[in-house]
Design a protein around this motif. Structure first.
Motif, PDB file in Angstrom:
ATOM      1  N   HIS A  80       0.892  -1.211  -0.086  1.00 56.55           N
ATOM      2  CA  HIS A  80       0.088  -0.015   0.063  1.00 56.55           C
ATOM      3  C   HIS A  80       0.987   1.268   0.040  1.00 56.55           C
ATOM      4  O   HIS A  80       2.073   1.144   0.068  1.00 56.55           O
ATOM      5  N   HIS A  82       1.461   3.914   2.012  1.00 57.59           N
ATOM      6  CA  HIS A  82       2.231   4.592   3.087  1.00 57.59           C
ATOM      7  C   HIS A  82       3.496   4.442   2.945  1.00 57.59           C
ATOM      8  O   HIS A  82       4.242   3.831   2.396  1.00 57.59           O
ATOM      9  N   HIS A  85       6.095   1.890   3.738  1.00 57.32           N
ATOM     10  CA  HIS A  85       5.908   0.723   2.365  1.00 57.32           C
ATOM     11  C   HIS A  85       6.141   1.107   1.218  1.00 57.32           C
ATOM     12  O   HIS A  85       6.491   0.357   0.118  1.00 57.32           O
ATOM     13  N   ASP A 201      -0.129  -3.941   6.330  1.00 57.81           N
ATOM     14  CA  ASP A 201      -0.496  -3.508   7.519  1.00 57.81           C
ATOM     15  C   ASP A 201      -2.014  -3.912   7.790  1.00 57.81           C
ATOM     16  O   ASP A 201      -2.538  -3.491   8.777  1.00 57.81           O
TER      17      ASP A 201
HETATM   18 ZN   LIG Z   1       0.280   1.805   6.506  1.00 55.95          ZN
END
Ligand SMILES: [Zn+2]
Ligand SMILES: [Zn+2]
Length: 330
Positions: A80, A82, A85, A201
């Motif tokens: 994802h 974020h 990551h 996550d």
């Molecule tokens: Zn995350």
């Protein structure tokens, strides 16, 4: 207070699969994982660690401990968008000369990072509607200018990581499952024969709920749907975005469902009397007073539960001079 910084560390989990534990500057989240999977003459790298001064060297240090190098990376896959990551995707792909694959619903990150002032203005407006005072908003806006983005450069995927796309490795093919909720762009990767789940996550060893607010209609509902998706897979070993690999995957799914139910019940419990703002609701739900350090997190999460309940027809919101007050139905 200066904190002793962690160092990047690499360790073999299975033949052909390595955990790269990378330091993070966040209180309570000291590190995150990237995963290296053998693939032909090189590796597939799942997730990147966040970008900050010296962060690429930390990744190289972790790789070096398992006799790998950045030049071995044939493909970067992000669970994802974020920063922890995806934040180093640009320099890794540049060094390795490879592609990056990620889910197309990455606007929650790419648009914010592309226009941080607009993103801050939007956060402040949400906080104002939630009942945050003008003085606290000014203080937050001042501090926010110094928050590091954690992103080296905004890069969009070379290929959309959607169901049907397969990530080929020496451990076999990994299938893509959309798992929005934590973030709209979230996917999990599943290796069916070995029952290995790369969970990002979405599922963590130590249960901790977080949803991106404001990009999709019902992040909490989406997250619950994504728990069902992952539960169905019957994974044997979960390789998560933070913490050690764990085996009792179904119990972790169930633990997440329970914590969501507790939070939803706590939000409803806070609405037993007069209409309340999110600022009035959040402290009781989380057992913490709001502070400059936690308010953005706790308010956005409380708003996710409120909009979830609103979609179920269990609460309503009433605007009151620019501030939204929430009330239970019935
Ligand atoms: Zn995350
Ligand atoms: Zn993370």
């Amino acid at each position: 207070m200066a904190r002793q910084r962690e160092l990047g560390r690499g360790e073999k989990v299975l033949p052909g699969l390595w955990r790269l534990r990378l330091p993070l500057p966040w209180p309570g989240v000291p590190h995150g994982n990237a995963w290296a999977i053998a693939a032909g003459s090189g590796i597939v790298l799942v997730d990147t660690g966040m970008h900050e001064a010296g962060s690429l060297a930390q990744l190289e240090r972790a790789l070096d401990q398992v006799n790998l190098r950045l030049e071995h990376v044939r493909l970067v896959v992000c669970t994802h968008a974020h920063s922890d990551h995806w934040g180093q995707a640009a320099p890794i792909c540049e060094r390795a000369g490879c592609e990056m694959w990620m889910h197309p619903n990455h606007q929650h990150a790419t648009r914010s990072a592309g226009d941080p002032e607009a993103a801050l203005a939007r956060r402040l407006e949400v906080a104002r509607q939630s009942g945050v005072s003008e003085q606290a908003l000014r203080q937050y806006a001042e501090r926010a200018k110094e928050f590091p983005s954690g992103i080296a450069r905004v890069v969009e995927p070379d290929r959309d990581l959607v169901p049907g796309v397969v990530v080929e490795t020496d451990l076999g093919d990994w299938e893509v499952f959309e798992t929005p909720g934590h973030a709209p762009s979230h996917v999990c990767l599943f290796q069916r024969e070995r029952r290995l789940l790369l969970s990002g996550d979405h599922l963590l060893g130590r249960i901790s709920l977080y949803y991106d607010y404001g990009w999709t209609p019902d992040p909490t509902g989406e997250f619950l749907g994504s728990l069902d998706v992952v539960d169905e897979l019957d994974a044997r070993l979960c390789l998560a975005g933070h913490g050690r690999p764990f085996t009792d995957v179904h119990a972790h799914v169930e633990g997440n469902r329970q914590l969501v139910a507790e939070r939803v019940a706590a939000v409803l419990g806070a609405l037993d009397g007069r209409p309340r703002t999110a600022v009035e609701i959040a402290p009781g739900v989380y057992g913490e007073q709001l502070s400059q350090a936690n308010a953005a997190w706790l308010l956005s999460q409380t708003l996710c539960y409120l909009t979830h309940l609103e979609r179920q027809g269990r609460v309503t919101r009433a605007p009151d001079g620019g501030v939204e007050r929430w009330q239970a139905v019935g």
